[in-house]
Design a protein around this motif. Structure first.
Motif, short mmCIF file in Angstrom:
data_model
loop_
_atom_site.label_atom_id
_atom_site.label_comp_id
_atom_site.label_asym_id
_atom_site.label_seq_id
_atom_site.Cartn_x
_atom_site.Cartn_y
_atom_site.Cartn_z
N PRO A 176 0.83 -1.21 0.00
CA PRO A 176 0.00 0.00 0.00
C PRO A 176 0.86 1.26 0.00
CG PRO A 176 -0.52 -1.48 1.84
CD PRO A 176 0.79 -1.93 1.28
N ASP A 177 0.21 2.40 -0.14
CA ASP A 177 0.90 3.68 0.00
C ASP A 177 0.91 4.15 1.45
OD1 ASP A 177 1.35 4.40 -2.93
OD2 ASP A 177 -0.80 4.01 -2.90
N PHE A 178 -0.07 3.70 2.21
CA PHE A 178 -0.15 4.00 3.64
C PHE A 178 -0.59 2.73 4.36
CE2 PHE A 178 -1.04 8.01 1.56
CZ PHE A 178 -0.41 8.97 2.35
N ILE A 179 -0.07 2.52 5.56
CA ILE A 179 -0.56 1.47 6.46
C ILE A 179 -0.89 2.12 7.78
CG2 ILE A 179 -0.05 -0.68 7.67
CD1 ILE A 179 1.94 -1.38 5.51
N CYS A 180 -2.11 1.89 8.26
CA CYS A 180 -2.53 2.35 9.58
C CYS A 180 -2.47 1.17 10.56
CB CYS A 180 -3.96 2.89 9.54
SG CYS A 180 -4.20 4.30 8.45
N LEU A 181 -1.79 1.37 11.68
CA LEU A 181 -1.64 0.34 12.70
C LEU A 181 -2.10 0.86 14.06
CD1 LEU A 181 2.00 -0.83 11.81
CD2 LEU A 181 -0.15 -1.93 11.12
N SER A 182 -2.66 -0.03 14.85
CA SER A 182 -2.99 0.26 16.25
C SER A 182 -3.35 -1.06 16.92
CB SER A 182 -4.13 1.29 16.34
OG SER A 182 -4.27 1.76 17.66
N LYS A 183 -4.28 -1.06 17.85
CA LYS A 183 -4.76 -2.27 18.55
C LYS A 183 -3.61 -3.19 18.95
CE LYS A 183 -9.51 -2.22 16.79
NZ LYS A 183 -10.18 -1.88 18.04
N GLY A 184 -3.31 -4.22 18.17
CA GLY A 184 -2.27 -5.17 18.55
C GLY A 184 -0.87 -4.62 18.55
N LEU A 185 -0.67 -3.40 18.11
CA LEU A 185 0.66 -2.80 18.03
C LEU A 185 1.39 -2.87 19.36
CD1 LEU A 185 2.84 -1.16 16.52
CD2 LEU A 185 1.49 0.91 16.98
N THR A 186 0.68 -2.67 20.46
CA THR A 186 1.30 -2.78 21.80
C THR A 186 0.83 -4.03 22.52
OG1 THR A 186 -0.43 -1.52 22.95
CG2 THR A 186 1.39 -0.26 21.98
#
Length: 463
Positions: A277-287
């Motif tokens: 992709p051109d962008f990846i959004c991460l959160s939730k399982g990130l930590t």
């Protein structure tokens, strides 16, 4: 006054009609260990939805706890404007190495990551002399958060209708979810229809379109709607053809949930390599579900669009807790856990594949239930569509499941599980037996249903 009542008086709970807590007070959780939650009455509840899809390795996971404790003795928090610190640098480097995208920009939650990616995409086109490219595309049933910008690309009618006057709505194109296929249309035909719809829209509107945003492989809030990776290959090709960004919302599906570290990596292009992709959004399982943190990763080309002497050409967005050192150390512990191997040489993803095989065998009775209209599985996500006309099914199932020692929150008429990766075989059996027993109990108690007695399956502990 007990904790539940004190909470009802003082706390406004998320996505909740608070009046409902008059009859169904919230459970007060006072401890957690592994996949288990313990309430103030000592009842044990299996966290089968990973506390809203965030928890990967169970609660009170020692490597994350120890990393945070160590960091707390060094630097707890500093502003990231004009300063930096080792954890945020190392985390950014490692995420770049894993995804091929870098220049990580941090916030605290998934909706903020969506806002950042949308703003970054449109602003980059403006900096490149194409200010007309400021519209977005979302998919039918897509969910990307509940802030105003995120809601504008979210297709959940309840949310969009409630706040419609505030929104600048995106275009909504058909989802490749095969359940949406017209009668007599095969899954392959429906997939091609969705690709053709995107191609037609971009042919006409690419000059005003900044980006398409989608959840790769699994649309969570749409009832765990799953689609073929071939759709992502087509998205990449069409975005390249029409000069449109692709934003991959991996907030819920990243970090092993779909069987690969990131969901989009299952889409392989003609060159034999995963599409990017051109962008990846991460959160939730990130930590690992321990501290709030989100990140947006992007390409060198997007980053270079902001490289300028003029402040107005910089990315004008900030959060007070951007790149918090404690959260970054938690995320580094998560990446360390994925990189580690056990005594048998297995990493997390390999162990998950074995766990998924065991659970697939255990839920066969549920798959064959006469009221299950569709069941599906990908990685560590399972879902079952239930044949019921009861609008209160989800709430009734949730309450009954809590009584049975299970945290489950159906989406509409879709029952699903997205558990932490640490369930033992006994935990899995408890979950599989409970899913079926609670379903029988709830369906037997539907308005107009004939009287029936549904006993808990063997081994199901009622709380």
């Amino acid at each position: 006054m007990n904790w539940a009542e004190r909470s009802r008086q003082a706390v406004w709970h998320p996505c909740t009609q608070m009046k409902g807590h008059e009859l169904a007070p919230p459970r007060a959780i006072v401890a957690a260990d592994g996949p288990w939650l313990i309430d103030d009455q000592g009842h044990r509840i299996l966290d089968a939805v990973s506390s809203w899809w965030v928890n990967l390795f169970g609660h009170n996971f020692a490597p994350i706890r120890e990393a945070i404790t160590d960091q707390l003795q060094r630097v707890d928090h500093i502003m990231l404007a004009g300063l930096t610190h080792p954890p945020v640098v190392e985390l950014s480097e490692r995420l770049a190495a894993l995804t091929g995208l870098g220049h990580a920009f941090y916030a605290s939650d998934g909706a903020s990551a969506t806002e950042i990616a949308l703003k970054m995409s449109a602003h980059s086109w403006r900096n490149l002399g194409r200010p007309g490219k400021h519209r977005f595309i979302g998919l039918q049933g897509g969910y990307h958060g509940e802030t105003v910008g995120a809601l504008s690309v979210t297709d959940i009618p309840l949310f969009r209708e409630s706040y419609a006057p505030l929104l600048r709505l995106s275009a909504t194109l058909p989802s490749p979810d095969p359940r949406q296929a017209a009668p007599g249309v095969s899954a392959e035909q429906h997939l091609q229809h969705c690709i053709d719809a995107l191609a037609a829209w971009l042919a006409q509107h690419h000059a005003e379109t900044a980006a398409i945003i989608l959840e790769p492989l699994v649309q969570g809030a749409a009832g765990m709607a799953m689609h073929d990776p071939a759709y992502l290959v087509a998205v990449r090709r069409l975005c390249d053809q029409y000069q449109v960004h692709w934003i991959a919302d991996e907030i819920a599906v990243g970090f092993g949930r779909t069987g690969t570290l990131f969901a989009h990596q299952q889409a392989v292009g003609d060159d034999g390599q995963p599409v990017r992709p051109d962008f990846i959004c991460l959160s939730k399982g990130l930590t690992g579900g321990v501290l709030p943190l989100s990140a947006v990763l992007t390409t060198d080309a997007v980053y270079q669009a902001f490289w300028d002497d003029r402040v107005a050409h910089g990315f004008l967005h900030s959060h007070s807790y951007t790149g918090n050192p404690l959260a970054c150390r938690a995320a580094l512990a998560v990446l360390d856990t994925f990189a580690a191997r056990d005594a048998q040489g297995r990493d997390v993803l390999a162990r998950n594949r074995e766990a998924a095989e065991r659970f697939n065998a255990l839920v066969q009775p549920l798959n064959r239930h006469p009221r299950v209209r569709a069941h599906r599985h990908l990685g560590m996500i399972w879902a079952w569509d239930i044949d019921t006309q009861d609008p209160g099914f989800a709430a009734r199932y949730h309450r009954a499941a809590l009584q049975a020692g299970l945290l489950l929150r159906p989406i509409g008429h879709t029952l699903y599980v997205m558990p932490p990766y640490v369930l033992t075989e006994a935990d899995q059996r408890h979950l599989a037996d409970g899913l079926l027993a609670v379903l029988n109990l709830v369906l037997g108690d539907e308005p107009g249903a004939p009287p029936q007695t549904a006993q808990p399956a063997d081994g199901l502990r009622m709380a």
